[in-house]
Write an enzyme that holds these catalytic residues in place. Structure first.
Site, PDB file in Angstrom:
ATOM      1  CB  THR A 128      -0.893   0.003   1.266  1.00 36.16           C
ATOM      2  OG1 THR A 128      -1.423   1.295   1.476  1.00 36.16           O
ATOM      3  CG2 THR A 128      -0.094  -0.373   2.510  1.00 36.16           C
ATOM      4  CG  ASP A 129      -1.075   4.990  -1.057  1.00 30.53           C
ATOM      5  OD1 ASP A 129      -1.680   4.318  -0.190  1.00 30.53           O
ATOM      6  OD2 ASP A 129      -1.623   5.925  -1.689  1.00 30.53           O
ATOM      7  CD  GLU A 130      -3.564   3.345   4.142  1.00 36.75           C
ATOM      8  OE1 GLU A 130      -3.515   3.359   5.374  1.00 36.75           O
ATOM      9  OE2 GLU A 130      -4.595   3.084   3.505  1.00 36.75           O
ATOM     10  CE1 TYR A 153      -3.180  -2.788   5.707  1.00 35.95           C
ATOM     11  CE2 TYR A 153      -3.246  -0.428   5.212  1.00 35.95           C
ATOM     12  CZ  TYR A 153      -3.208  -1.750   4.778  1.00 35.95           C
ATOM     13  OH  TYR A 153      -3.197  -2.025   3.436  1.00 35.95           O
ATOM     14  CE  LYS A 157       0.308  -4.654   2.975  1.00 40.56           C
ATOM     15  NZ  LYS A 157      -0.015  -6.013   2.429  1.00 40.56           N
TER      16      LYS A 157
HETATM   17  P1  NAD Z   1      -9.363  -7.622   2.462  1.00 41.25           P
HETATM   18  O1  NAD Z   1      -9.333  -7.326   3.923  1.00 41.25           O
HETATM   19  O2  NAD Z   1     -10.605  -7.405   1.694  1.00 41.25           O
HETATM   20  O3  NAD Z   1      -8.957  -9.158   2.225  1.00 41.25           O
HETATM   21  C1  NAD Z   1      -7.878  -9.742   2.874  1.00 41.25           C
HETATM   22  C2  NAD Z   1      -7.972 -11.257   2.680  1.00 41.25           C
HETATM   23  O4  NAD Z   1      -6.841 -11.846   3.347  1.00 41.25           O
HETATM   24  C3  NAD Z   1      -9.227 -11.885   3.303  1.00 41.25           C
HETATM   25  O5  NAD Z   1      -9.810 -12.790   2.394  1.00 41.25           O
HETATM   26  C4  NAD Z   1      -8.709 -12.587   4.540  1.00 41.25           C
HETATM   27  O6  NAD Z   1      -9.464 -13.742   4.896  1.00 41.25           O
HETATM   28  C5  NAD Z   1      -7.293 -12.952   4.113  1.00 41.25           C
HETATM   29  N1  NAD Z   1      -6.407 -13.111   5.270  1.00 41.25           N
HETATM   30  C6  NAD Z   1      -6.220 -12.255   6.308  1.00 41.25           C
HETATM   31  N2  NAD Z   1      -5.364 -12.779   7.188  1.00 41.25           N
HETATM   32  C7  NAD Z   1      -4.993 -13.994   6.698  1.00 41.25           C
HETATM   33  C8  NAD Z   1      -4.115 -15.003   7.167  1.00 41.25           C
HETATM   34  N3  NAD Z   1      -3.479 -14.890   8.331  1.00 41.25           N
HETATM   35  N4  NAD Z   1      -3.964 -16.103   6.392  1.00 41.25           N
HETATM   36  C9  NAD Z   1      -4.618 -16.241   5.208  1.00 41.25           C
HETATM   37  N5  NAD Z   1      -5.472 -15.325   4.732  1.00 41.25           N
HETATM   38  C10 NAD Z   1      -5.657 -14.204   5.477  1.00 41.25           C
HETATM   39  O7  NAD Z   1      -8.142  -6.806   1.860  1.00 41.25           O
HETATM   40  P2  NAD Z   1      -7.972  -6.161   0.403  1.00 41.25           P
HETATM   41  O8  NAD Z   1      -8.534  -4.795   0.429  1.00 41.25           O
HETATM   42  O9  NAD Z   1      -8.411  -7.130  -0.612  1.00 41.25           O
HETATM   43  O10 NAD Z   1      -6.381  -6.009   0.344  1.00 41.25           O
HETATM   44  C11 NAD Z   1      -5.573  -7.049  -0.190  1.00 41.25           C
HETATM   45  C12 NAD Z   1      -4.109  -6.608  -0.135  1.00 41.25           C
HETATM   46  O11 NAD Z   1      -3.937  -5.400  -0.880  1.00 41.25           O
HETATM   47  C13 NAD Z   1      -3.609  -6.308   1.275  1.00 41.25           C
HETATM   48  O12 NAD Z   1      -2.305  -6.803   1.386  1.00 41.25           O
HETATM   49  C14 NAD Z   1      -3.624  -4.792   1.361  1.00 41.25           C
HETATM   50  O13 NAD Z   1      -2.643  -4.326   2.242  1.00 41.25           O
HETATM   51  C15 NAD Z   1      -3.310  -4.426  -0.071  1.00 41.25           C
HETATM   52  N6  NAD Z   1      -3.833  -3.114  -0.521  1.00 41.25           N
HETATM   53  C16 NAD Z   1      -5.155  -2.813  -0.340  1.00 41.25           C
HETATM   54  C17 NAD Z   1      -5.644  -1.591  -0.803  1.00 41.25           C
HETATM   55  C18 NAD Z   1      -7.097  -1.218  -0.668  1.00 41.25           C
HETATM   56  O14 NAD Z   1      -7.474  -0.081  -0.947  1.00 41.25           O
HETATM   57  N7  NAD Z   1      -7.975  -2.133  -0.267  1.00 41.25           N
HETATM   58  C19 NAD Z   1      -4.772  -0.687  -1.428  1.00 41.25           C
HETATM   59  C20 NAD Z   1      -3.432  -1.037  -1.585  1.00 41.25           C
HETATM   60  C21 NAD Z   1      -2.970  -2.262  -1.134  1.00 41.25           C
HETATM   61  P1  TYD Z   2     -10.619   3.837   4.481  1.00 37.40           P
HETATM   62  O1  TYD Z   2     -11.584   3.369   3.448  1.00 37.40           O
HETATM   63  O2  TYD Z   2     -10.667   3.223   5.837  1.00 37.40           O
HETATM   64  O3  TYD Z   2      -9.173   3.711   3.828  1.00 37.40           O
HETATM   65  P2  TYD Z   2      -7.722   4.226   4.387  1.00 37.40           P
HETATM   66  O4  TYD Z   2      -7.883   4.725   5.758  1.00 37.40           O
HETATM   67  O5  TYD Z   2      -6.928   2.973   4.336  1.00 37.40           O
HETATM   68  O6  TYD Z   2      -7.282   5.278   3.436  1.00 37.40           O
HETATM   69  O7  TYD Z   2     -10.819   5.393   4.651  1.00 37.40           O
HETATM   70  C1  TYD Z   2     -10.672   6.293   3.556  1.00 37.40           C
HETATM   71  C2  TYD Z   2     -10.818   7.699   4.092  1.00 37.40           C
HETATM   72  O8  TYD Z   2     -12.159   7.886   4.560  1.00 37.40           O
HETATM   73  C3  TYD Z   2      -9.920   7.989   5.290  1.00 37.40           C
HETATM   74  O9  TYD Z   2      -9.458   9.333   5.205  1.00 37.40           O
HETATM   75  C4  TYD Z   2     -10.838   7.827   6.496  1.00 37.40           C
HETATM   76  C5  TYD Z   2     -12.188   8.256   5.945  1.00 37.40           C
HETATM   77  N1  TYD Z   2     -13.377   7.586   6.547  1.00 37.40           N
HETATM   78  C6  TYD Z   2     -14.440   8.352   7.044  1.00 37.40           C
HETATM   79  O10 TYD Z   2     -14.419   9.595   6.996  1.00 37.40           O
HETATM   80  N2  TYD Z   2     -15.520   7.709   7.572  1.00 37.40           N
HETATM   81  C7  TYD Z   2     -15.579   6.345   7.653  1.00 37.40           C
HETATM   82  O11 TYD Z   2     -16.589   5.821   8.181  1.00 37.40           O
HETATM   83  C8  TYD Z   2     -14.488   5.565   7.127  1.00 37.40           C
HETATM   84  C9  TYD Z   2     -14.524   4.069   7.179  1.00 37.40           C
HETATM   85  C10 TYD Z   2     -13.412   6.236   6.573  1.00 37.40           C
END
Ligand code: NAD
Ligand code: TYD
Length: 347
Positions: A128-130, A153, A157
């Site tokens: 992630t970019d975070e 989180y 990461k």
């Molecule tokens: P998500 O929470 O929707 O899904 C995560 C999946 O991982 C779930 O199916 C969960 O059951 C599985 N999991 C968690 N812990 C586990 C473990 N110990 N063993 C096996 N499986 C496990 O997450 P997502 O949004 O699909 O993100 C997927 C990846 O992409 C993550 O690594 C996240 O850091 C990265 N990412 C997400 C975003 C975003 O905006 N969602 C952006 C950039 C990077």
């Molecule tokens: P989120 O979807 O949790 O992603 P991330 O924190 O990983 O960027 O949140 C996106 C943005 O929205 C973040 O600035 C927090 C804000 N947010 C709210 O204002 N209200 C909410 O209920 C949630 C879940 C997020």
């Protein structure tokens, strides 16, 4: 080739498998997922019976289970999505994040090291970019931006990224890392901003905006992220990191206004009634002000550009949640209700 995909029952992993399994029939995809609250095997019904798809329930924090899967399938490519992924949950309970994100990644790296000879195999680490922390009002994250994570989180990461780099430098592991901005699209668990707001709009529940709603996120449609991962797997340089992002920098409050407009257009609801649901709540501790990606490297080296604009992607997403109300209703029962009470009850 056998491809081990971790976290394939989550949001991005499901989209990745739905896109990849039917198109790449010369490869077998092994979906390894612990099935936490964030997972849903119903996401994957479209590929369930395919001969090149297998599901294995396993916890990547269990080293023996990981090693057994490597022995059974001998994967040559690992695409590592599995993680605890929600910032607010990491604030309430960081330990699960260290277990899944740090120990889980470590176990996978060790299994790769134990089974791959030098120069073989590829570990693709989805990050992630975070990890870069917060930007002020200007500037962009590049691949050279120093790591400065704010939340449990993003710290977990960042740790996992560092482990991957260490395994590249110290053990010669063939690995690549991608750091992507915020995703949105079908199958996203309605704890993250966009699906939570859509679900609450459809049920006329308050829309909880943290702080003043002025924090900026850069949004990418999930299949654009998945295509970028394939571009890096196929043509990226081993040992390198690539940032992924498609612009679309918006303040949270502006995302919510856009969602209100689209939900009103799609459902015939009155826009003013939906606007009245906006509710400002206590800010998230350590809330990063702004994320923005400089995607020059992936664009110029690999020719990747996103296909969806924010308008087209957001409309597709709203339509998906409208058409899949049963999916949303199901994941919003049980444990979900406890989470909503914990996170929003005292705000
Ligand atoms: P998500 O929470 O929707 O899904 C995560 C999946 O991982 C779930 O199916 C969960 O059951 C599985 N999991 C968690 N812990 C586990 C473990 N110990 N063993 C096996 N499986 C496990 O997450 P997502 O949004 O699909 O993100 C997927 C990846 O992409 C993550 O690594 C996240 O850091 C990265 N990412 C997400 C975003 C975003 O905006 N969602 C952006 C950039 C990077
Ligand atoms: P989120 O979807 O949790 O992603 P991330 O924190 O990983 O960027 O949140 C996106 C943005 O929205 C973040 O600035 C927090 C804000 N947010 C709210 O204002 N209200 C909410 O209920 C949630 C879940 C997020």
């Amino acid at each position: 080739m056998n491809i081990l995909v971790t976290g394939g029952a989550g949001f991005i992993g499901s989209n990745f498998l739905l896109l990849s399994v039917p198109r790449r029939t010369d490869h077998t995809f092994i979906n390894v997922d612990a099935l936490t609250y964030a997972a849903n095997l119903k996401n994957l019904v479209a590929i369930e019976g395919r001969p090149n798809y297998v599901f294995e329930r396993a916890d990547i924090a269990d080293a023996d289970a990981v090693m057994a899967l490597f022995d059974k399938y001998g994967p040559e490519l690992v695409v590592h999505f599995a993680a605890e992924s929600h910032v607010d949950r990491s604030i309430k309970g960081p330990r699960a994040f260290l277990r899944a994100n740090v120990e889980g990644t470590y176990n996978l790296l060790e299994a790769c090291r134990a089974t791959w000879s030098p120069g073989h195999g590829l570990f693709h680490h989805v990050s992630t970019d975070e990890v870069f922390g917060s930007l002020g009002p200007t500037g962009y994250f590049t691949e050279q931006t120093p790591y400065d994570p704010s939340s449990p989180y993003s710290a977990s990461k960042a740790a996992s990224d560092h482990l991957v780099r260490a395994w590249i430098r110290t053990f010669g592991l063939r690995a690549k890392i991608t750091n992507c901005s915020n995703n949105y699209g079908p199958f996203q668990f309605p704890e993250k901003l966009i699906p939570l707001m859509i679900a609450n709009l459809l049920e006329r529940k308050p829309l909880p905006v943290y702080g003043k709603g002025e924090n900026v996120r850069s949004w990418l449609y999930v299949t654009d992220h998945c295509e970028a991962i394939w571009a890096v797997i196929e043509n990226g340089r081993p040992g390198e990191t690539y940032n992924i992002g498609g612009g679309n920098e918006l303040r949270n409050i502006d995302v919510i206004h856009q969602l209100i407009r689209i939900v009103a257009e799609e459902t015939g609801a009155e826009r003013a009634e939906l606007e009245r649901l906006i509710t400002y709540v206590t800010d998230r501790p350590g809330h990063d002000l702004r994320y923005a990606i400089d995607a020059t490297k992936i664009r110029t080296e690999l020719g990747w550009v996103p296909k969806e604009s924010f308008e087209t992607g957001l409309r597709k997403t709203v339509r998906w949640y409208l058409a899949n109300k049963a999916w949303s209703d199901e994941v919003r029962s049980g444990e979900y209700r406890t989470w909503i009470e914990q996170n929003y009850g005292a705000r």
